[in-house]
Design a protein around this motif. Structure first.
Motif, PDB file in Angstrom:
ATOM      1  N   GLY A   1      62.770 -24.175   1.570  1.00 62.00           N
ATOM      2  CA  GLY A   1      61.951 -23.155   1.115  1.00 62.00           C
ATOM      3  C   GLY A   1      61.395 -22.800   0.394  1.00 62.00           C
ATOM      4  O   GLY A   1      60.186 -21.857   1.039  1.00 62.00           O
TER       5      GLY A   1
ATOM      6  N   ILE B   1      70.139 -25.642   4.229  1.00 65.15           N
ATOM      7  CA  ILE B   1      69.710 -26.201   5.555  1.00 65.15           C
ATOM      8  C   ILE B   1      68.473 -27.433   5.206  1.00 65.15           C
ATOM      9  O   ILE B   1      68.778 -28.325   6.617  1.00 65.15           O
ATOM     10  CB  ILE B   1      69.178 -24.695   6.291  1.00 65.15           C
TER      11      ILE B   1
ATOM     12  N   PHE C   1      76.177  -6.030   6.430  1.00 68.75           N
ATOM     13  CA  PHE C   1      75.789  -6.259   5.419  1.00 68.75           C
ATOM     14  C   PHE C   1      74.406  -5.096   5.490  1.00 68.75           C
ATOM     15  O   PHE C   1      73.746  -5.551   6.405  1.00 68.75           O
ATOM     16  CB  PHE C   1      75.581  -8.089   6.222  1.00 68.75           C
TER      17      PHE C   1
ATOM     18  N   SER D   1      78.994 -30.985  -7.639  1.00 71.14           N
ATOM     19  CA  SER D   1      78.205 -32.563  -8.878  1.00 71.14           C
ATOM     20  C   SER D   1      76.255 -32.168  -8.557  1.00 71.14           C
ATOM     21  O   SER D   1      75.997 -32.397  -7.837  1.00 71.14           O
ATOM     22  CB  SER D   1      78.201 -33.767  -7.878  1.00 71.14           C
TER      23      SER D   1
ATOM     24  N   VAL E   1      73.206 -31.466  -9.899  1.00 68.08           N
ATOM     25  CA  VAL E   1      72.594 -33.551 -10.728  1.00 68.08           C
ATOM     26  C   VAL E   1      71.360 -32.791 -11.580  1.00 68.08           C
ATOM     27  O   VAL E   1      70.854 -31.492 -11.792  1.00 68.08           O
ATOM     28  CB  VAL E   1      71.255 -34.130  -9.081  1.00 68.08           C
TER      29      VAL E   1
ATOM     30  N   ASN F   1      77.287 -26.673  -5.508  1.00 65.60           N
ATOM     31  CA  ASN F   1      78.440 -25.728  -5.417  1.00 65.60           C
ATOM     32  C   ASN F   1      78.929 -26.579  -4.449  1.00 65.60           C
ATOM     33  O   ASN F   1      79.045 -27.793  -4.121  1.00 65.60           O
ATOM     34  CB  ASN F   1      77.676 -24.823  -4.102  1.00 65.60           C
TER      35      ASN F   1
HETATM   36  P1  FAD Z   1      69.067 -23.586  -0.094  1.00 64.27           P
HETATM   37  O1  FAD Z   1      69.744 -22.513   0.995  1.00 64.27           O
HETATM   38  O2  FAD Z   1      68.551 -22.443  -1.252  1.00 64.27           O
HETATM   39  O3  FAD Z   1      70.461 -24.622  -0.834  1.00 64.27           O
HETATM   40  C1  FAD Z   1      70.052 -25.070  -2.145  1.00 64.27           C
HETATM   41  C2  FAD Z   1      71.193 -26.164  -2.009  1.00 64.27           C
HETATM   42  O4  FAD Z   1      70.670 -27.005  -3.011  1.00 64.27           O
HETATM   43  C3  FAD Z   1      72.418 -24.821  -2.371  1.00 64.27           C
HETATM   44  O5  FAD Z   1      73.412 -25.207  -1.558  1.00 64.27           O
HETATM   45  C4  FAD Z   1      72.464 -24.934  -4.195  1.00 64.27           C
HETATM   46  O6  FAD Z   1      73.847 -25.628  -4.751  1.00 64.27           O
HETATM   47  C5  FAD Z   1      71.645 -26.944  -4.192  1.00 64.27           C
HETATM   48  N1  FAD Z   1      71.594 -26.828  -5.806  1.00 64.27           N
HETATM   49  C6  FAD Z   1      70.376 -27.010  -6.111  1.00 64.27           C
HETATM   50  N2  FAD Z   1      70.140 -27.663  -7.491  1.00 64.27           N
HETATM   51  C7  FAD Z   1      70.584 -28.610  -7.416  1.00 64.27           C
HETATM   52  C8  FAD Z   1      71.268 -29.545  -7.927  1.00 64.27           C
HETATM   53  N3  FAD Z   1      70.196 -30.203  -9.152  1.00 64.27           N
HETATM   54  N4  FAD Z   1      72.159 -31.089  -7.817  1.00 64.27           N
HETATM   55  C9  FAD Z   1      73.355 -29.764  -6.899  1.00 64.27           C
HETATM   56  N5  FAD Z   1      72.579 -28.966  -5.465  1.00 64.27           N
HETATM   57  C10 FAD Z   1      71.939 -28.526  -6.320  1.00 64.27           C
HETATM   58  N6  FAD Z   1      66.563 -17.025   6.930  1.00 64.27           N
HETATM   59  C11 FAD Z   1      66.122 -17.153   8.019  1.00 64.27           C
HETATM   60  O7  FAD Z   1      65.241 -17.867   8.611  1.00 64.27           O
HETATM   61  N7  FAD Z   1      66.215 -15.576   8.832  1.00 64.27           N
HETATM   62  C12 FAD Z   1      67.002 -14.810   8.379  1.00 64.27           C
HETATM   63  O8  FAD Z   1      67.232 -13.640   8.622  1.00 64.27           O
HETATM   64  C13 FAD Z   1      67.117 -14.791   6.525  1.00 64.27           C
HETATM   65  N8  FAD Z   1      67.591 -13.663   5.951  1.00 64.27           N
HETATM   66  C14 FAD Z   1      67.713 -14.431   4.506  1.00 64.27           C
HETATM   67  C15 FAD Z   1      68.586 -13.580   4.005  1.00 64.27           C
HETATM   68  C16 FAD Z   1      68.766 -13.496   2.805  1.00 64.27           C
HETATM   69  C17 FAD Z   1      70.044 -12.201   1.594  1.00 64.27           C
HETATM   70  C18 FAD Z   1      68.863 -14.715   1.507  1.00 64.27           C
HETATM   71  C19 FAD Z   1      69.147 -15.473   0.513  1.00 64.27           C
HETATM   72  C20 FAD Z   1      67.741 -15.370   2.712  1.00 64.27           C
HETATM   73  C21 FAD Z   1      67.157 -15.249   3.925  1.00 64.27           C
HETATM   74  N9  FAD Z   1      66.316 -16.317   4.454  1.00 64.27           N
HETATM   75  C22 FAD Z   1      66.381 -16.144   5.897  1.00 64.27           C
HETATM   76  C23 FAD Z   1      65.769 -17.712   4.092  1.00 64.27           C
HETATM   77  C24 FAD Z   1      67.136 -18.520   4.432  1.00 64.27           C
HETATM   78  O9  FAD Z   1      67.977 -18.181   3.491  1.00 64.27           O
HETATM   79  C25 FAD Z   1      66.083 -19.705   3.511  1.00 64.27           C
HETATM   80  O10 FAD Z   1      64.653 -19.479   3.439  1.00 64.27           O
HETATM   81  C26 FAD Z   1      66.704 -21.016   3.672  1.00 64.27           C
HETATM   82  O11 FAD Z   1      68.266 -20.948   4.029  1.00 64.27           O
HETATM   83  C27 FAD Z   1      66.380 -21.586   2.134  1.00 64.27           C
HETATM   84  O12 FAD Z   1      67.260 -23.035   2.301  1.00 64.27           O
HETATM   85  P2  FAD Z   1      66.948 -24.517   1.750  1.00 64.27           P
HETATM   86  O13 FAD Z   1      67.310 -25.614   2.208  1.00 64.27           O
HETATM   87  O14 FAD Z   1      65.438 -24.427   1.169  1.00 64.27           O
HETATM   88  O15 FAD Z   1      68.165 -24.332   0.260  1.00 64.27           O
END
Ligand code: FAD
Length: 487
Positions: free
Chosen positions: A463, A11, A371, A247, A249, A33
Motif C-alpha cells: 500500500g 496482502i 467495529f 522473523s 528482517v 508477526n
Molecule cells: P500490510 O498489511 O501493511 O502488511 C505488511 C506486513 O509486513 C506486516 O505483516 C508486517 O508485520 C510485515 N513486515 C513489515 N516489516 C517487516 C520486516 N522488516 N520483516 C518482516 N516482516 C515485516 N483497504 C480496503 O481495500 N478496504 C477497506 O475497507 C480498508 N479499510 C482499512 C481499515 C483499516 C483500519 C486499515 C488499517 C486499513 C484499511 N484498508 C482498507 C487498507 C488495507 O488494509 C491496506 O492497504 C492493505 O491491507 C495493506 O497491505 P500491504 O500488503 O501493504 O501490507
C-alpha cells in the motif's frame, strides 16, 4: 530454479509470493508477526471475532486471479457473495438512506430521499465509470516508471492533463457542480476516504471510485475479510511457498548495486531477488540505511489513519447492516481538523462495521460485534491518550442520539486500534492506512515505483508504493512486480 525472498506477508506480500511461485521461483516469506495478513488480520475477544483492518471488499476478481494462475478453482477455495446493500447512511439532520446494490431500488430510494431526478444520478455514475476505464489500464495496472515502446511517464502525464478527468478540480468541487443537495455532496465526497485523503484536496478523478461500488458491487467473503488472508495463505503454502514467522528482517544485503539476500537477527539468507512488502519509508530507513533514499518521495504527506473501537455489544440493532455511516454535521471542518490541525475531528463521521450481520458466529447469541471507526490524522506525536478518551465519549453520545439507545451499558468487551498500534503492528509509517495520501494532484506520480532504480533485483509491493493503498491496489502492485521480474 531461482529463489525469491519476500519481506512481509501483508496482502501484497502474499499475492507476490503466489505469483512468483507460479513462475517457478522458490519463494520464502519472512514475517515479523506470528501470523500472516498484516493489516488484514483478525482479532478475538471474549467470544467476539473482529476483522481488525479492512472491511470493504471490492474487485474480488483480483483475488480469484491468484487461484487461477496457480491452477486452482477460485470458487472451491475462496467463497464470497455480492452484498444487496452497500451501506446504510445516517445524516446529521436525521435523513436515513440505504444504498442498494440493485440499480432500480437504488434509484427509487435516492430520488425519493433526496428529491433528485434519476438522470442526474445515472449520469454521475456513468462518468465515474468512464474515468475508471480510462485511467485504470494506464495508472493502476502497470508500472508508471518504465519506458516502453509507446508509453512513457511523460505521455501519461500528458494524457492525465488533456483528458476530461477532473484532475484540476477537487472531488468536492466536482460533486458540488453535479449535485445541489449538500447531503449528496457529502455522500459522494466520502469516497476520498477510501484512499485516506480529503475530498476538499484530492482531485476530482477520485469520483471514479463510486463506479467500483455502484456499478461493479461490494462483496463479502464468507467468514469475514480475514478469509482473504486465510485462503491466500493456504494457497501459497499448498503451492510450496515457505513462511518464517516471528522473523523480522533487519537488512537487505546489497553488493555492487545488486540485492543479494536478507539478514534476520540470527542469520543471512541468499536470494536472486528480494521484494519488500514493508512500508517504503522504514524499508529505506531500516533495511537499506546505507543507500541514498529518495527523500522527496518519502516525504510525501501520509494518508489518514484510524481510531477503532472493537466493541462486543450485548444487543442487536436490526436497523443496521454490515456497513453503516453516521455523518458529521460539518464535513469540511472534519477534514481541516485531520489534515491541517492534525487532530482527531471535533465532530467525527462514525463508521460501524458489523460482520455478525453476515456471520452470526462472530458474536454470542443475541449480540453484535461492532467495529467502530473514525478517521484521524497519522501519528506525528499527538497526545493520543487524551484525544481517544474525548473521542470515545463523543462517539457514544452521538450514537445514542442516532440510535436512541444507551450504548455504554451494552459494551461488554472493548479492544482498540490507534495510529500508534497500527504502526507497531505492521510498520506502517506514522500508522497511515494507505501509505502516501492522495491530497496532492500529482500523488499518482509521486508514489515510489515497484522497483529500485539503484539496486538491481530489489522490488517493492504494498500500500505504500505504486499504485497505492487498499486491497485492490495492493493486489495490483503484486501483479506489476511479477511482470517486472519477468522482464
Ligand atoms: P500490510 O498489511 O501493511 O502488511 C505488511 C506486513 O509486513 C506486516 O505483516 C508486517 O508485520 C510485515 N513486515 C513489515 N516489516 C517487516 C520486516 N522488516 N520483516 C518482516 N516482516 C515485516 N483497504 C480496503 O481495500 N478496504 C477497506 O475497507 C480498508 N479499510 C482499512 C481499515 C483499516 C483500519 C486499515 C488499517 C486499513 C484499511 N484498508 C482498507 C487498507 C488495507 O488494509 C491496506 O492497504 C492493505 O491491507 C495493506 O497491505 P500491504 O500488503 O501493504 O501490507
Amino acid at each position: 530454479s531461482k529463489n525469491a525472498i519476500i519481506i512481509g506477508s501483508g496482502i501484497a506480500g502474499l499475492a507476490t509470493a503466489i505469483r512468483l511461485k507460479a513462475k517457478n521461483y522458490d519463494v520464502s516469506v519472512f514475517e515479523a508477526n506470528d501470523s500472516p495478513g498484516g493489516k488484514l488480520s483478525r482479532l478475538e475477544s471474549n467470544g467476539y471475532t473482529f476483522d481488525a483492518g479492512p472491511s470493504l471488499f471490492t474487485l474480488p476478481s483480483l483475488v480469484d486471479e491468484l487461484f487461477e494462475i496457480s491452477g486452482e478453482k477460485p470458487d472451491e477455495n475462496f467463497k464470497y457473495y455480492k452484498k444487496n446493500i452497500h451501506c446504510q447512511y445516517y445524516f446529521d439532520d436525521g435523513t436515513k438512506f440505504t444504498a442498494w446494490d440493485d440499480q432500480d431500488k437504488f434509484i427509487d430510494e435516492i430520488t425519493e430521499v433526496f428529491k433528485i431526478n434519476a438522470k442526474s444520478v445515472l449520469e454521475y455514475l456513468d462518468k465515474s465509470k468512464r474515468k475508471y476505464e480510462l485511467t485504470s489500464p494506464l495508472f493502476l495496472e502497470r508500472s508508471l516508471h518504465k519506458v516502453n515502446s509507446f508509453l512513457n511517464f511523460k505521455t501519461l502525464k500528458a494524457i492525465a492533463s488533456a483528458k476530461n478527468l477532473d484532475l484540476f478540480d477537487t472531488l468536492d468541487e466536482v460533486n458540488r457542480h453535479h449535485f445541489k443537495d449538500p447531503r449528496l455532496v457529502q455522500l459522494f465526497n466520502r469516497y476520498a476516504t477510501y484512499n485516506g485523503s480529503s475530498p476538499y484536496k484530492t482531485p476530482g478523478i477520485m469520483s471514479m471510485i463510486p463506479h467500483l461500488e455502484f456499478n461493479v458491487g461490494t462483496f463479502y467473503p464468507e467468514g469475514g475479510m480475514y478469509s482473504i488472508t486465510d485462503s491466500l495463505y493456504a494457497l501459497a503454502k499448498k503451492k510450496g511457498v515457505k513462511f518464517q514467522f516471528n522473523s523480522p528482517v533487519e537488512r537487505i544485503i546489497c553488493k555492487e548495486g545488486l540485492a543479494k539476500g536478507i539478514k534476520t537477527q540470527n542469520q543471512e539468507y541468499n536470494a536472486d531477488l528480494v521484494v519488500s512488502n514493508m512500508d517504503i519509508v522504514p524499508t529505506y530507513r531500516k533495511l537499506i540505511p546505507d543507500q541514498k533514499a529518495p527523500e522527496k518521495t518519502l516525504s510525501q504527506e501520509r494518508s489518514s489513519s484510524a481510531l477503532i473501537f472493537y466493541w462486543g455489544i450485548k444487543d442487536q440493532f436490526p436497523e443496521l447492516d454490515l456497513h453503516n455511516i453516521f455523518f458529521s454535521g460539518n464535513y469540511k471542518k472534519e477534514f481541516t481538523d485531520i489534515f491541517d490541525h492534525k487532530k482527531v475531528p471535533d465532530d467525527p463521521t462514525i463508521y460501524i462495521n458489523i460482520t455478525s450481520k453476515e456471520d452470526p458466529d462472530h458474536a454470542p447469541e443475541g449480540c453484535e460485534n461492532w467495529f467502530v471507526m473514525v478517521n484521524v490524522p497519522p501519528n506525528s506525536g499527538q497526545n493520543w491518550e487524551e484525544m481517544i478518551s474525548i473521542t470515545k465519549r463523543k462517539v457514544i453520545s452521538r450514537l445514542n442520539k442516532f440510535l436512541d439507545t444507551d450504548i455504554e451499558k451494552l459494551i461488554e468487551t472493548e479492544e482498540m486500534l490507534t495510529p500508534i498500534t497500527i504502526e507497531s503492528k505492521t510498520s506502517s509509517y506514522m500508522g497511515a492506512l494507505y501509505g502516501a495520501g492522495s491530497n496532492d494532484r500529482n500523488a499518482a506520480f509521486l508514489r515510489h515505483p515497484n522497483f529500485s532504480n539503484k539496486i538491481k533485483n530489489l522490488y517493492f509491493c504494498g500500500g505504500s508504493v505504486h499504485p497505492g493503498g487498499g486491497i485492490p491496489l495492493c493486489l495490483q502492485s503484486a501483479k506489476i512486480v511479477s511482470s517486472l521480474v519477468e522482464k
